[in-house]
Write a protein that holds these residues in place. Structure first.
Motif, PDB file in Angstrom:
ATOM      1  N   THR A  90      12.543  12.605  -3.462  1.00 23.40           N
ATOM      2  CA  THR A  90      13.634  11.639  -3.561  1.00 23.40           C
ATOM      3  C   THR A  90      14.936  12.364  -3.838  1.00 23.40           C
ATOM      4  O   THR A  90      14.958  13.538  -4.136  1.00 23.40           O
ATOM      5  N   MET A  94      18.350   7.887   1.133  1.00 22.68           N
ATOM      6  CA  MET A  94      16.935   7.757   1.428  1.00 22.68           C
ATOM      7  C   MET A  94      16.749   7.329   2.875  1.00 22.68           C
ATOM      8  O   MET A  94      17.443   6.449   3.367  1.00 22.68           O
ATOM      9  N   GLN A  98      11.555   9.771   4.462  1.00 21.69           N
ATOM     10  CA  GLN A  98      11.356  10.179   3.069  1.00 21.69           C
ATOM     11  C   GLN A  98      10.452   9.189   2.337  1.00 21.69           C
ATOM     12  O   GLN A  98       9.613   9.596   1.532  1.00 21.69           O
ATOM     13  N   LEU A  99      10.608   7.918   2.588  1.00 22.28           N
ATOM     14  CA  LEU A  99       9.723   6.925   1.977  1.00 22.28           C
ATOM     15  C   LEU A  99       8.289   7.118   2.464  1.00 22.28           C
ATOM     16  O   LEU A  99       7.343   7.012   1.689  1.00 22.28           O
ATOM     17  N   GLN A 100       8.139   7.446   3.740  1.00 20.25           N
ATOM     18  CA  GLN A 100       6.811   7.732   4.283  1.00 20.25           C
ATOM     19  C   GLN A 100       6.221   8.969   3.603  1.00 20.25           C
ATOM     20  O   GLN A 100       5.031   8.997   3.261  1.00 20.25           O
ATOM     21  N   CYS A 103       4.838   8.059   0.244  1.00 19.21           N
ATOM     22  CA  CYS A 103       3.531   7.395   0.388  1.00 19.21           C
ATOM     23  C   CYS A 103       2.439   8.419   0.679  1.00 19.21           C
ATOM     24  O   CYS A 103       1.322   8.304   0.164  1.00 19.21           O
ATOM     25  N   ALA A 113       5.190   3.036   6.802  1.00 13.47           N
ATOM     26  CA  ALA A 113       6.472   2.551   6.284  1.00 13.47           C
ATOM     27  C   ALA A 113       7.322   2.101   7.464  1.00 13.47           C
ATOM     28  O   ALA A 113       7.452   2.823   8.458  1.00 13.47           O
ATOM     29  N   LEU A 120      11.990  -3.455   3.748  1.00 13.27           N
ATOM     30  CA  LEU A 120      11.035  -2.365   3.905  1.00 13.27           C
ATOM     31  C   LEU A 120       9.641  -2.956   3.896  1.00 13.27           C
ATOM     32  O   LEU A 120       9.307  -3.762   3.026  1.00 13.27           O
ATOM     33  N   LEU A 141       8.165   4.294  -5.133  1.00 15.10           N
ATOM     34  CA  LEU A 141       8.930   3.674  -4.047  1.00 15.10           C
ATOM     35  C   LEU A 141      10.101   2.856  -4.590  1.00 15.10           C
ATOM     36  O   LEU A 141      11.191   2.858  -4.004  1.00 15.10           O
ATOM     37  N   ALA A 144      12.891   5.144  -5.423  1.00 21.25           N
ATOM     38  CA  ALA A 144      13.493   5.831  -4.279  1.00 21.25           C
ATOM     39  C   ALA A 144      14.253   4.902  -3.335  1.00 21.25           C
ATOM     40  O   ALA A 144      15.200   5.336  -2.687  1.00 21.25           O
ATOM     41  N   ARG A 145      13.845   3.669  -3.248  1.00 19.77           N
ATOM     42  CA  ARG A 145      14.426   2.777  -2.243  1.00 19.77           C
ATOM     43  C   ARG A 145      15.876   2.441  -2.568  1.00 19.77           C
ATOM     44  O   ARG A 145      16.286   2.450  -3.734  1.00 19.77           O
ATOM     45  N   ILE A 151      11.216  -4.529  -0.906  1.00 22.20           N
ATOM     46  CA  ILE A 151      10.003  -3.949  -0.316  1.00 22.20           C
ATOM     47  C   ILE A 151       8.916  -5.014  -0.281  1.00 22.20           C
ATOM     48  O   ILE A 151       8.670  -5.709  -1.273  1.00 22.20           O
TER      49      ILE A 151
END
Length: 187
Positions: A90, A94, A98-100, A103, A113, A120, A141, A144-145, A151
């Protein structure tokens, strides 16, 4: 007159004339030994443990402190390492990639993602269901989001613990595709 070989210790910061002085050479030799024993060897050991697979508990605690992570009591080492890995990924603006990656830091964190309709979407697509530390993944998450984007978590199957608490009337309304034993194999 004794001189020290250049590049063997602290002398690289001194002018060349000092490197030839016997008194300076003796002091540097003592300092090298003390630094090597007290500071350099432990630092080298910790540096070798920076990879998550080889990380000792001591290094994990250091990384958690640096990342501002307070692990829940009784958390598994693997879950704590996953939280550190997620925090490393993070920072800055973002992206979906990066979120993927966050995960993917969790064991059994097979998540697709996606960004659909200004939301999201985290869809758990793994055959083994969800990560053991789902709450840890959700917390990573959430940290970071972007704050203005909600989400949604989408689960591919009903989990055993969900079926146990389900009334028979509701259970009767479910199709074979809702269950975790891959209902598509019955077609």
């Amino acid at each position: 007159m004794r001189t020290r070989k250049p590049g063997t210790g602290l002398e690289w910061v001194l002018p060349k004339e000092y490197r030839r002085d016997q008194w300076v050479c003796d002091i540097l030799q003592i300092c090298d030994a003390a630094l090597s024993e007290k500071i350099l060897q432990p630092a080298l050991q910790l540096a070798q443990e920076l990879l998550l697979d080889d990380m000792s508990l001591r290094q994990l605690q250091i990384e958690e402190r640096l990342c501002g992570i307070v692990p829940p009591s009784g958390a598994a080492i693997a879950d704590r390492k996953a939280a550190v890995a997620a925090r490393w990924k993070t920072g800055g603006s973002m992206s979906l990639a990066q979120l993927q990656a966050i995960c993917n830091s969790w064991k059994n964190g097979y998540v697709k993602a996606d960004y659909i309709d200004n939301r999201l979407k985290m869809q758990f697509i793994g055959e083994f269901g969800i990560p053991e530390d789902l709450d840890g993944l959700k917390a990573a998450l959430e940290d970071a989001r972007p704050a203005h984007i909600p989400i949604d978590y989408l689960f591919r199957y009903l989990l055993v613990r969900e079926v146990h608490g389900m009334p028979l009337t509701e259970l009767g309304t479910r199709t074979i595709h809702d269950f975790a034993f891959r209902g598509d194999s019955f077609e």
